[in-house]
Write a protein that holds these residues in place. Structure first.
Motif, PDB file in Angstrom:
ATOM      1  N   LEU A   1       0.785  -1.285   0.234  1.00  0.00           N
ATOM      2  CA  LEU A   1      -0.060  -0.196   0.015  1.00  0.00           C
ATOM      3  C   LEU A   1       1.334   1.197   0.272  1.00  0.00           C
ATOM      4  O   LEU A   1       2.119   1.090   0.750  1.00  0.00           O
ATOM      5  N   GLN A   2       0.664   1.456  -0.869  1.00  0.00           N
ATOM      6  CA  GLN A   2       1.834   2.624  -0.777  1.00  0.00           C
ATOM      7  C   GLN A   2       0.653   4.535  -0.929  1.00  0.00           C
ATOM      8  O   GLN A   2      -0.774   4.584  -1.612  1.00  0.00           O
ATOM      9  N   TYR A   3       1.307   5.873  -1.463  1.00  0.00           N
ATOM     10  CA  TYR A   3      -0.068   7.038  -1.518  1.00  0.00           C
ATOM     11  C   TYR A   3       1.365   8.083  -1.568  1.00  0.00           C
ATOM     12  O   TYR A   3       2.760   7.974  -1.645  1.00  0.00           O
ATOM     13  N   ALA A   4       1.288   8.643  -2.259  1.00  0.00           N
ATOM     14  CA  ALA A   4       1.463  10.343  -3.071  1.00  0.00           C
ATOM     15  C   ALA A   4       0.676  11.754  -3.074  1.00  0.00           C
ATOM     16  O   ALA A   4      -0.657  10.985  -3.286  1.00  0.00           O
ATOM     17  N   VAL A   5       1.189  12.318  -2.504  1.00  0.00           N
ATOM     18  CA  VAL A   5       0.285  14.085  -2.805  1.00  0.00           C
ATOM     19  C   VAL A   5       0.715  14.264  -4.111  1.00  0.00           C
ATOM     20  O   VAL A   5       1.808  14.526  -4.822  1.00  0.00           O
TER      21      VAL A   5
ATOM     22  N   ARG B   1      -3.261  12.899 -11.061  1.00  0.00           N
ATOM     23  CA  ARG B   1      -2.931  11.141 -10.218  1.00  0.00           C
ATOM     24  C   ARG B   1      -1.378  11.561 -10.176  1.00  0.00           C
ATOM     25  O   ARG B   1      -0.658  11.482 -11.302  1.00  0.00           O
ATOM     26  N   PRO B   2      -0.460  11.441  -9.408  1.00  0.00           N
ATOM     27  CA  PRO B   2       0.739  11.047  -9.480  1.00  0.00           C
ATOM     28  C   PRO B   2       1.487   9.993  -9.714  1.00  0.00           C
ATOM     29  O   PRO B   2       0.365   9.003  -9.834  1.00  0.00           O
ATOM     30  N   THR B   3       2.290  10.359 -11.095  1.00  0.00           N
ATOM     31  CA  THR B   3       2.998   8.111 -11.411  1.00  0.00           C
ATOM     32  C   THR B   3       4.273   8.133 -10.942  1.00  0.00           C
ATOM     33  O   THR B   3       4.777   6.679 -10.818  1.00  0.00           O
ATOM     34  N   THR B   4       4.746   8.794  -9.705  1.00  0.00           N
ATOM     35  CA  THR B   4       6.347   8.848  -9.703  1.00  0.00           C
ATOM     36  C   THR B   4       6.129   9.171  -8.103  1.00  0.00           C
ATOM     37  O   THR B   4       4.736  10.314  -7.714  1.00  0.00           O
TER      38      THR B   4
ATOM     39  N   MET C   1      -7.256   1.586 -13.086  1.00  0.00           N
ATOM     40  CA  MET C   1      -6.004   0.476 -12.622  1.00  0.00           C
ATOM     41  C   MET C   1      -5.236   1.298 -13.968  1.00  0.00           C
ATOM     42  O   MET C   1      -5.608   2.089 -14.874  1.00  0.00           O
ATOM     43  N   ALA C   2      -4.249   1.175 -13.589  1.00  0.00           N
ATOM     44  CA  ALA C   2      -3.646   2.405 -14.315  1.00  0.00           C
ATOM     45  C   ALA C   2      -1.840   1.730 -13.508  1.00  0.00           C
ATOM     46  O   ALA C   2      -1.701   1.045 -12.777  1.00  0.00           O
ATOM     47  N   ALA C   3      -0.500   1.737 -14.759  1.00  0.00           N
ATOM     48  CA  ALA C   3       0.958   1.644 -15.168  1.00  0.00           C
ATOM     49  C   ALA C   3       1.195   1.668 -13.428  1.00  0.00           C
ATOM     50  O   ALA C   3       0.552   2.943 -12.820  1.00  0.00           O
ATOM     51  N   LYS C   4       2.077   0.766 -12.964  1.00  0.00           N
ATOM     52  CA  LYS C   4       1.920   0.993 -11.367  1.00  0.00           C
ATOM     53  C   LYS C   4       2.996   1.841 -10.858  1.00  0.00           C
ATOM     54  O   LYS C   4       3.511   2.420 -12.274  1.00  0.00           O
ATOM     55  N   PRO C   5       2.889   2.818 -10.040  1.00  0.00           N
ATOM     56  CA  PRO C   5       3.821   3.847 -10.020  1.00  0.00           C
ATOM     57  C   PRO C   5       5.768   3.886  -9.734  1.00  0.00           C
ATOM     58  O   PRO C   5       5.414   2.710  -9.198  1.00  0.00           O
ATOM     59  N   THR C   6       6.290   4.615  -9.516  1.00  0.00           N
ATOM     60  CA  THR C   6       7.366   4.931  -8.967  1.00  0.00           C
ATOM     61  C   THR C   6       8.110   5.258  -7.812  1.00  0.00           C
ATOM     62  O   THR C   6       7.032   6.244  -7.043  1.00  0.00           O
ATOM     63  N   GLU C   7       8.857   4.117  -7.255  1.00  0.00           N
ATOM     64  CA  GLU C   7       8.572   4.692  -5.544  1.00  0.00           C
ATOM     65  C   GLU C   7       9.405   5.892  -5.186  1.00  0.00           C
ATOM     66  O   GLU C   7      10.693   6.414  -6.463  1.00  0.00           O
ATOM     67  N   GLY C   8       8.946   6.737  -4.185  1.00  0.00           N
ATOM     68  CA  GLY C   8      10.086   8.202  -3.659  1.00  0.00           C
ATOM     69  C   GLY C   8      11.145   7.933  -3.255  1.00  0.00           C
ATOM     70  O   GLY C   8      12.625   6.485  -4.357  1.00  0.00           O
ATOM     71  N   PRO C   9      11.886   9.000  -3.119  1.00  0.00           N
ATOM     72  CA  PRO C   9      13.441   8.994  -3.102  1.00  0.00           C
ATOM     73  C   PRO C   9      13.226   8.350  -1.478  1.00  0.00           C
ATOM     74  O   PRO C   9      13.201   7.575  -1.493  1.00  0.00           O
TER      75      PRO C   9
END
Length: 158
Positions: free
Chosen positions: A13-17, A24-27, A150-158
């Motif tokens: 489970l992940q989140y982004a602002v 919607r953020p992708t990264t 559903m969309a391409a999975k995100p890249t993780e943060g820093p």
């Protein structure tokens, strides 16, 4: 050749602002640690009765809306890492709202190309019941504010 069947191992489970309001953020997604269980994103649609008086044996229906059931429940081990991560999320949520932005959540499986995304409101952590010989656990509540996509999975943060 059929694709392999998959276990739930490695799901996160992940989140982004949002960096741009309404997009919607992708990264830059951050994993929430210690999650043990996730709710269903596949509720049955309700049905709307469309039966006419001409029917003599069976009722007919029109498919209605799907209901995720209010706040989504994620089971988790209650650890200092989780408490710190959830506090960070709550702060990010407050800052996002003040800036007219939203927090996006993503349910990610390591072997699937797509993730499930939704906009949500996290609730403050609480302490669940406890008993002898058990893990200290909690429930993470997130109220969805959008339909899941559903969309391409995100890249993780820093």
């Amino acid at each position: 050749m059929a694709s392999p069947r998959l276990s739930t191992a490695g799901m996160t489970l992940q989140y982004a602002v949002e960096t741009s309001a309404g997009t919607r953020p992708t990264t830059g997604y951050t994993k929430i640690p210690e999650v043990k269980s996730m709710p269903s994103f596949n509720p049955s649609p309700n049905t709307i009765d469309s039966t006419t008086l001409e029917e003599t044996e069976y009722m007919t229906y029109v498919q209605g809306l799907k209901d995720l059931g209010g706040a989504l429940e994620y089971g988790a081990n209650l650890t200092e890492d989780l408490i710190d991560a959830w506090d960070t999320l709550m702060g990010a949520y407050d800052t996002a709202v003040e800036g007219g932005k939203q927090v996006w959540f993503a349910v990610v499986h390591p072997q699937l190309a797509d993730a499930t995304y939704f906009v949500g409101t996290p609730a403050p952590l609480g302490l669940n019941e406890a008993s002898i010989g058990s893990m200290l656990e909690t429930t993470l509540y997130i109220t969805p504010n959008s339909a899941p996509v559903m969309a391409a999975k995100p890249t993780e943060g820093p």
